[in-house]
Design a protein around this motif. Structure first.
Motif, PDB file in Angstrom:
ATOM      1  N   THR A  53       0.857  -1.174   0.000  1.00 36.37           N
ATOM      2  CA  THR A  53       0.000   0.000   0.000  1.00 36.37           C
ATOM      3  C   THR A  53       0.893   1.224   0.000  1.00 36.37           C
ATOM      4  N   ASN A  71      -0.465   1.443 -22.790  1.00 43.45           N
ATOM      5  CA  ASN A  71      -1.790   1.655 -22.239  1.00 43.45           C
ATOM      6  C   ASN A  71      -2.485   2.774 -23.006  1.00 43.45           C
ATOM      7  N   TRP A  91     -11.940   9.086  -3.810  1.00 40.10           N
ATOM      8  CA  TRP A  91     -11.233   7.826  -4.000  1.00 40.10           C
ATOM      9  C   TRP A  91     -11.056   7.127  -2.663  1.00 40.10           C
ATOM     10  N   THR A  94      -8.855   0.242  -2.328  1.00 39.57           N
ATOM     11  CA  THR A  94      -9.566  -0.945  -2.797  1.00 39.57           C
ATOM     12  C   THR A  94      -8.565  -2.082  -3.015  1.00 39.57           C
ATOM     13  N   HIS A  95      -9.073  -3.191  -3.480  1.00 38.44           N
ATOM     14  CA  HIS A  95      -8.242  -4.349  -3.795  1.00 38.44           C
ATOM     15  C   HIS A  95      -7.487  -4.178  -5.113  1.00 38.44           C
ATOM     16  N   GLN A  96      -7.875  -3.214  -5.923  1.00 41.92           N
ATOM     17  CA  GLN A  96      -7.251  -3.020  -7.224  1.00 41.92           C
ATOM     18  C   GLN A  96      -5.899  -2.335  -7.071  1.00 41.92           C
ATOM     19  N   GLY A  97      -4.971  -2.725  -7.894  1.00 40.54           N
ATOM     20  CA  GLY A  97      -3.629  -2.187  -7.771  1.00 40.54           C
ATOM     21  C   GLY A  97      -3.100  -1.600  -9.063  1.00 40.54           C
ATOM     22  N   ILE A  98      -1.867  -1.187  -8.989  1.00 43.81           N
ATOM     23  CA  ILE A  98      -1.113  -0.686 -10.130  1.00 43.81           C
ATOM     24  C   ILE A  98      -0.080  -1.759 -10.427  1.00 43.81           C
ATOM     25  N   ASP A 108      -1.052  -1.874 -15.781  1.00 50.19           N
ATOM     26  CA  ASP A 108      -2.367  -1.708 -15.182  1.00 50.19           C
ATOM     27  C   ASP A 108      -2.267  -0.609 -14.147  1.00 50.19           C
ATOM     28  N   GLY A 109      -2.987   0.446 -14.356  1.00 50.75           N
ATOM     29  CA  GLY A 109      -2.911   1.513 -13.393  1.00 50.75           C
ATOM     30  C   GLY A 109      -3.606   2.741 -13.849  1.00 50.75           C
TER      31      GLY A 109
END
Length: 109
Positions: A53, A71, A91, A94-98, A108-109
């Motif tokens: 985190t 991207n 914001w 969350t569980h979503q990451g970069i 991914d980000g």
């Protein structure tokens, strides 16, 4: 706020800023942090993750976006909308990451 857009090239060894929003000291600290994480990830086995985190500062965001080679294109309008949303506190964690590839590309980000 984010006037100059530029990209890094595959042959660049250093992570370079995409925008000019942060001071040199913070940018250097963020660049060193990101470079260390990207170097460490080169040694991960397939499927191995190292979640962390992290508070994304403007300078760290610049550096990460500079690794965006395949991207979506960065939209100045989108950047303004994200910045406004962040300022408004819209914001949440969350569980979503970069995610970055082993070669250091933002995937991914």
């Amino acid at each position: 706020m984010f006037e100059s857009l530029s990209r890094t090239h595959e042959h660049d060894k250093e992570v370079t800023p995409l925008f000019s929003a942060a001071n040199d000291k913070e940018t250097k600290r963020s660049a060193a942090w990101l470079a260390a994480r990207l170097e460490r990830s080169k040694h991960f086995r397939m499927g191995e993750l190292e979640p962390e985190t992290v508070t994304i500062t403007p300078s760290l965001a610049e550096l990460m976006l500079g690794k965006n080679t395949n991207n979506r294109a960065i939209s100045p309008r989108g950047v303004k909308q994200y910045a406004e949303s962040l300022r408004n506190g819209d914001w949440a964690l969350t569980h979503q990451g970069i995610a970055f590839s082993r070669s250091g590309e933002l995937v991914d980000g």
